[in-house]
Design a protein around this motif. Structure first.
Motif, PDB file in Angstrom:
ATOM      1  N   GLU A  48       8.049  38.246  79.830  1.00  0.00           N
ATOM      2  CA  GLU A  48       6.882  38.639  79.026  1.00  0.00           C
ATOM      3  C   GLU A  48       6.543  40.106  79.234  1.00  0.00           C
ATOM      4  O   GLU A  48       6.237  40.824  78.274  1.00  0.00           O
ATOM      5  CB  GLU A  48       5.688  37.766  79.376  1.00  0.00           C
ATOM      6  CG  GLU A  48       5.803  36.351  78.856  1.00  0.00           C
ATOM      7  CD  GLU A  48       4.600  35.498  79.237  1.00  0.00           C
ATOM      8  OE1 GLU A  48       3.521  36.061  79.482  1.00  0.00           O
ATOM      9  OE2 GLU A  48       4.758  34.266  79.289  1.00  0.00           O
ATOM     10  N   ALA A  49       6.595  40.558  80.479  1.00  0.00           N
ATOM     11  CA  ALA A  49       6.310  41.964  80.766  1.00  0.00           C
ATOM     12  C   ALA A  49       7.353  42.869  80.120  1.00  0.00           C
ATOM     13  O   ALA A  49       7.017  43.902  79.532  1.00  0.00           O
ATOM     14  CB  ALA A  49       6.276  42.187  82.277  1.00  0.00           C
ATOM     15  N   LEU A  50       8.601  42.470  80.198  1.00  0.00           N
ATOM     16  CA  LEU A  50       9.686  43.252  79.609  1.00  0.00           C
ATOM     17  C   LEU A  50       9.515  43.360  78.092  1.00  0.00           C
ATOM     18  O   LEU A  50       9.586  44.452  77.518  1.00  0.00           O
ATOM     19  CB  LEU A  50      11.024  42.603  79.950  1.00  0.00           C
ATOM     20  CG  LEU A  50      12.283  43.299  79.473  1.00  0.00           C
ATOM     21  CD1 LEU A  50      12.427  44.660  80.133  1.00  0.00           C
ATOM     22  CD2 LEU A  50      13.500  42.446  79.776  1.00  0.00           C
ATOM     23  N   GLU A  55       8.107  46.122  73.032  1.00  0.00           N
ATOM     24  CA  GLU A  55       7.444  46.026  71.732  1.00  0.00           C
ATOM     25  C   GLU A  55       6.251  46.955  71.590  1.00  0.00           C
ATOM     26  O   GLU A  55       6.000  47.487  70.518  1.00  0.00           O
ATOM     27  CB  GLU A  55       7.002  44.586  71.477  1.00  0.00           C
ATOM     28  CG  GLU A  55       8.171  43.635  71.297  1.00  0.00           C
ATOM     29  CD  GLU A  55       7.740  42.179  71.237  1.00  0.00           C
ATOM     30  OE1 GLU A  55       6.543  41.888  71.432  1.00  0.00           O
ATOM     31  OE2 GLU A  55       8.622  41.336  71.012  1.00  0.00           O
ATOM     32  N   ARG A  56       5.505  47.141  72.656  1.00  0.00           N
ATOM     33  CA  ARG A  56       4.273  47.934  72.553  1.00  0.00           C
ATOM     34  C   ARG A  56       4.391  49.323  73.149  1.00  0.00           C
ATOM     35  O   ARG A  56       3.449  50.105  73.101  1.00  0.00           O
ATOM     36  CB  ARG A  56       3.132  47.176  73.230  1.00  0.00           C
ATOM     37  CG  ARG A  56       2.835  45.872  72.524  1.00  0.00           C
ATOM     38  CD  ARG A  56       1.590  45.226  73.069  1.00  0.00           C
ATOM     39  NE  ARG A  56       1.385  43.955  72.403  1.00  0.00           N
ATOM     40  CZ  ARG A  56       1.509  42.785  72.996  1.00  0.00           C
ATOM     41  NH1 ARG A  56       1.824  42.725  74.271  1.00  0.00           N
ATOM     42  NH2 ARG A  56       1.301  41.667  72.330  1.00  0.00           N
ATOM     43  N   GLY A  57       5.521  49.608  73.792  1.00  0.00           N
ATOM     44  CA  GLY A  57       5.728  50.949  74.340  1.00  0.00           C
ATOM     45  C   GLY A  57       4.933  51.236  75.593  1.00  0.00           C
ATOM     46  O   GLY A  57       4.600  52.380  75.859  1.00  0.00           O
ATOM     47  N   LEU A  61       7.063  50.730  84.249  1.00  0.00           N
ATOM     48  CA  LEU A  61       6.690  50.230  85.576  1.00  0.00           C
ATOM     49  C   LEU A  61       6.219  48.779  85.515  1.00  0.00           C
ATOM     50  O   LEU A  61       6.487  47.994  86.427  1.00  0.00           O
ATOM     51  CB  LEU A  61       5.595  51.109  86.187  1.00  0.00           C
ATOM     52  CG  LEU A  61       5.164  50.773  87.604  1.00  0.00           C
ATOM     53  CD1 LEU A  61       6.341  50.898  88.560  1.00  0.00           C
ATOM     54  CD2 LEU A  61       4.034  51.669  88.040  1.00  0.00           C
ATOM     55  N   PHE A  62       5.561  48.386  84.422  1.00  0.00           N
ATOM     56  CA  PHE A  62       5.112  46.998  84.275  1.00  0.00           C
ATOM     57  C   PHE A  62       6.297  46.035  84.289  1.00  0.00           C
ATOM     58  O   PHE A  62       6.270  44.998  84.946  1.00  0.00           O
ATOM     59  CB  PHE A  62       4.309  46.811  82.995  1.00  0.00           C
ATOM     60  CG  PHE A  62       2.973  47.502  82.996  1.00  0.00           C
ATOM     61  CD1 PHE A  62       2.348  47.863  84.171  1.00  0.00           C
ATOM     62  CD2 PHE A  62       2.345  47.792  81.805  1.00  0.00           C
ATOM     63  CE1 PHE A  62       1.119  48.495  84.171  1.00  0.00           C
ATOM     64  CE2 PHE A  62       1.112  48.424  81.791  1.00  0.00           C
ATOM     65  CZ  PHE A  62       0.503  48.780  82.977  1.00  0.00           C
ATOM     66  N   ALA A  63       7.340  46.384  83.541  1.00  0.00           N
ATOM     67  CA  ALA A  63       8.539  45.537  83.503  1.00  0.00           C
ATOM     68  C   ALA A  63       9.216  45.529  84.867  1.00  0.00           C
ATOM     69  O   ALA A  63       9.687  44.487  85.334  1.00  0.00           O
ATOM     70  CB  ALA A  63       9.499  46.033  82.439  1.00  0.00           C
ATOM     71  N   ARG A  64       9.257  46.675  85.528  1.00  0.00           N
ATOM     72  CA  ARG A  64       9.894  46.763  86.844  1.00  0.00           C
ATOM     73  C   ARG A  64       9.165  45.882  87.851  1.00  0.00           C
ATOM     74  O   ARG A  64       9.782  45.174  88.642  1.00  0.00           O
ATOM     75  CB  ARG A  64       9.901  48.210  87.322  1.00  0.00           C
ATOM     76  CG  ARG A  64      10.673  48.425  88.613  1.00  0.00           C
ATOM     77  CD  ARG A  64      10.588  49.874  89.069  1.00  0.00           C
ATOM     78  NE  ARG A  64      11.497  50.328  90.056  1.00  0.00           N
ATOM     79  CZ  ARG A  64      11.867  49.732  91.157  1.00  0.00           C
ATOM     80  NH1 ARG A  64      11.456  48.542  91.424  1.00  0.00           N
ATOM     81  NH2 ARG A  64      12.689  50.279  92.015  1.00  0.00           N
ATOM     82  N   ARG A  69       9.027  41.202  91.311  1.00  0.00           N
ATOM     83  CA  ARG A  69       8.313  40.007  91.797  1.00  0.00           C
ATOM     84  C   ARG A  69       9.168  38.754  91.638  1.00  0.00           C
ATOM     85  O   ARG A  69       9.189  37.883  92.499  1.00  0.00           O
ATOM     86  CB  ARG A  69       6.990  39.836  91.053  1.00  0.00           C
ATOM     87  CG  ARG A  69       5.961  40.885  91.471  1.00  0.00           C
ATOM     88  CD  ARG A  69       4.628  40.603  90.874  1.00  0.00           C
ATOM     89  NE  ARG A  69       4.062  39.415  91.527  1.00  0.00           N
ATOM     90  CZ  ARG A  69       3.035  38.741  91.061  1.00  0.00           C
ATOM     91  NH1 ARG A  69       2.463  39.119  89.942  1.00  0.00           N
ATOM     92  NH2 ARG A  69       2.580  37.690  91.684  1.00  0.00           N
ATOM     93  N   ALA A  70       9.895  38.663  90.525  1.00  0.00           N
ATOM     94  CA  ALA A  70      10.766  37.503  90.303  1.00  0.00           C
ATOM     95  C   ALA A  70      11.940  37.505  91.276  1.00  0.00           C
ATOM     96  O   ALA A  70      12.309  36.462  91.818  1.00  0.00           O
ATOM     97  CB  ALA A  70      11.271  37.491  88.864  1.00  0.00           C
TER      98      ALA A  70
END
Length: 97
Positions: A48-50, A55-57, A61-64, A69-70
């Motif tokens: 979801e973060a990726l 999609e929203r630009g 860092l959010f995706a990382r 965490r996973a």
């Protein structure tokens, strides 16, 4: 500025001898996970973060963070039951020497 899946992470992610440099690399890594692993809540949040970043630009860092965490979901830091030692009583004042 690069947009979409081609955007690179600020710091690459190393996993299983592989380097995830771009958002596309991370997406392909997640897609290649076994179904049982893929459906774990931490990986779902990472996906979801990726997708949100793509999609929203948003910041990569959010995706990382989601991916890290996973990847580290089984890591449990060692607990020091004693905790930190109190600092009082260890230093002597000049007048007490």
């Amino acid at each position: 500025m690069t947009k979409g899946w081609a955007r690179p992470f600020e710091d690459l992610i190393e996993v299983d001898g592989r380097e995830l440099v771009t958002l596309l690399d991370a997406g392909q890594y997640i897609a290649a996970l076994p179904k049982k692993e893929h459906d774990v809540p931490e990986w779902r949040a990472a996906m979801e973060a990726l997708l949100s970043v793509v999609e929203r630009g948003g910041p990569t860092l959010f995706a990382r963070i989601g991916i890290m965490r996973a990847l580290n979901r089984h890591y449990v830091p060692e607990l020091n039951p004693k905790g930190k030692d109190p600092h009082w009583g260890q230093r002597k004042l000049k007048r007490d020497e």
